[in-house]
Design a protein around this motif. Structure first.
Motif, PDB file in Angstrom:
ATOM      1  N   GLU A  13     117.449 -14.610  26.012  1.00 21.68           N
ATOM      2  CA  GLU A  13     116.930 -13.482  26.796  1.00 21.68           C
ATOM      3  C   GLU A  13     118.035 -12.450  26.936  1.00 21.68           C
ATOM      4  OE1 GLU A  13     113.862 -13.186  27.811  1.00 21.68           O
ATOM      5  OE2 GLU A  13     113.099 -15.230  27.719  1.00 21.68           O
ATOM      6  N   SER A  43     114.474  -8.709  28.576  1.00 23.95           N
ATOM      7  CA  SER A  43     113.374  -9.319  27.847  1.00 23.95           C
ATOM      8  C   SER A  43     112.716 -10.404  28.702  1.00 23.95           C
ATOM      9  CB  SER A  43     113.871  -9.901  26.519  1.00 23.95           C
ATOM     10  OG  SER A  43     114.831 -10.904  26.752  1.00 23.95           O
ATOM     11  N   SER A  98     110.238 -11.966  31.710  1.00 23.22           N
ATOM     12  CA  SER A  98     108.880 -11.668  32.163  1.00 23.22           C
ATOM     13  C   SER A  98     108.982 -10.762  33.390  1.00 23.22           C
ATOM     14  CB  SER A  98     108.149 -12.962  32.522  1.00 23.22           C
ATOM     15  OG  SER A  98     108.679 -13.504  33.722  1.00 23.22           O
ATOM     16  N   PRO A  99     107.911 -10.030  33.722  1.00 19.20           N
ATOM     17  CA  PRO A  99     107.969  -9.162  34.911  1.00 19.20           C
ATOM     18  C   PRO A  99     108.331  -9.921  36.192  1.00 19.20           C
ATOM     19  CG  PRO A  99     106.062  -8.608  33.573  1.00 19.20           C
ATOM     20  CD  PRO A  99     106.667  -9.853  32.975  1.00 19.20           C
ATOM     21  N   GLU A 100     107.848 -11.152  36.334  1.00 17.53           N
ATOM     22  CA  GLU A 100     108.158 -11.945  37.534  1.00 17.53           C
ATOM     23  C   GLU A 100     109.636 -12.318  37.574  1.00 17.53           C
ATOM     24  OE1 GLU A 100     105.709 -12.973  35.290  1.00 17.53           O
ATOM     25  OE2 GLU A 100     104.061 -12.038  36.394  1.00 17.53           O
ATOM     26  N   GLN A 101     110.181 -12.741  36.420  1.00 21.09           N
ATOM     27  CA  GLN A 101     111.593 -13.113  36.357  1.00 21.09           C
ATOM     28  C   GLN A 101     112.477 -11.906  36.616  1.00 21.09           C
ATOM     29  OE1 GLN A 101     111.369 -14.612  32.352  1.00 21.09           O
ATOM     30  NE2 GLN A 101     111.507 -16.745  33.015  1.00 21.09           N
ATOM     31  N   GLU A 102     112.114 -10.763  36.036  1.00 24.54           N
ATOM     32  CA  GLU A 102     112.897  -9.547  36.252  1.00 24.54           C
ATOM     33  C   GLU A 102     112.863  -9.126  37.717  1.00 24.54           C
ATOM     34  OE1 GLU A 102     112.956  -4.944  34.725  1.00 24.54           O
ATOM     35  OE2 GLU A 102     112.482  -6.495  33.232  1.00 24.54           O
TER      36      GLU A 102
END
Length: 176
Positions: free
Chosen positions: A3, A153, A155-159
């Motif tokens: 990532e 790179s 996911s929106p939740e991880q970011e």
């Protein structure tokens, strides 16, 4: 799959401090970094990249070893392996350093420079390629640094969890 994460900071030394912390976490096996680059935008607007992997030195060392080996073998043919070793080492180290200079490893330098253009003068950023991570433990350690996610790179939740941690909030439950 690795990532890619790019985080900006409002001072020129913060990205170096984050890299030091990530290296410490890597020694504790909490994160596995493939590559890391620190970018500093100087007050005059000039952009300076600091690679975490010294490709020139690595190339010179490995080239010197291979050159010495092949030089010794060729020197044996001409009954002078010591001279062959010396010449082979010099040629190998030079060509290895040259190849290290022109090799781009990990995150593309042009991509880094294009994102770095968005930094304000006297700010810094860190670009990392992460292979594996223990998200809760790493986010907890990174929460003392105040930064903003530029690109990732994830996911929106991880970011969102990463941005929350870098904003001083507690990391949300789940995985990053």
């Amino acid at each position: 799959m690795a990532e890619m994460i790019a985080v900006a900071f409002d001072n020129p030394t913060q990205a170096d401090e984050v890299l030091d912390e990530l290296r410490r976490l890597q020694q504790e096996y909490l994160i596995d970094l493939e590559d890391a680059v620190v970018v500093v935008r100087r007050p005059d607007g000039e952009i300076k990249l600091k690679q975490s992997v010294n490709l020139v030195g690595m190339g010179a060392a490995s080239g010197g070893l291979w050159g010495g080996l092949w030089g010794s073998l060729v020197g044996l043919l001409f009954l002078n392996p010591l001279a062959g070793f010396a010449v082979g080492t010099m040629v190998g180290a030079g060509s290895g350093a040259l190849s290290g200079k022109i090799t781009d490893y990990g995150i593309n330098d042009d991509f880094i420079r294009s994102i770095a253009q968005t930094l304000q003068p006297n700010n810094s950023a860190i670009f990392v390629l992460v292979r594996k991570v223990q998200p809760d433990k790493v986010l907890e350690q990174l929460s003392r640094f105040k930064g903003r996610v530029l690109r990732s790179s994830l996911s929106p939740e991880q970011e969102a969890r990463l941005q929350q941690a870098l904003s001083g909030g507690a990391a949300a439950a789940g995985t990053a």
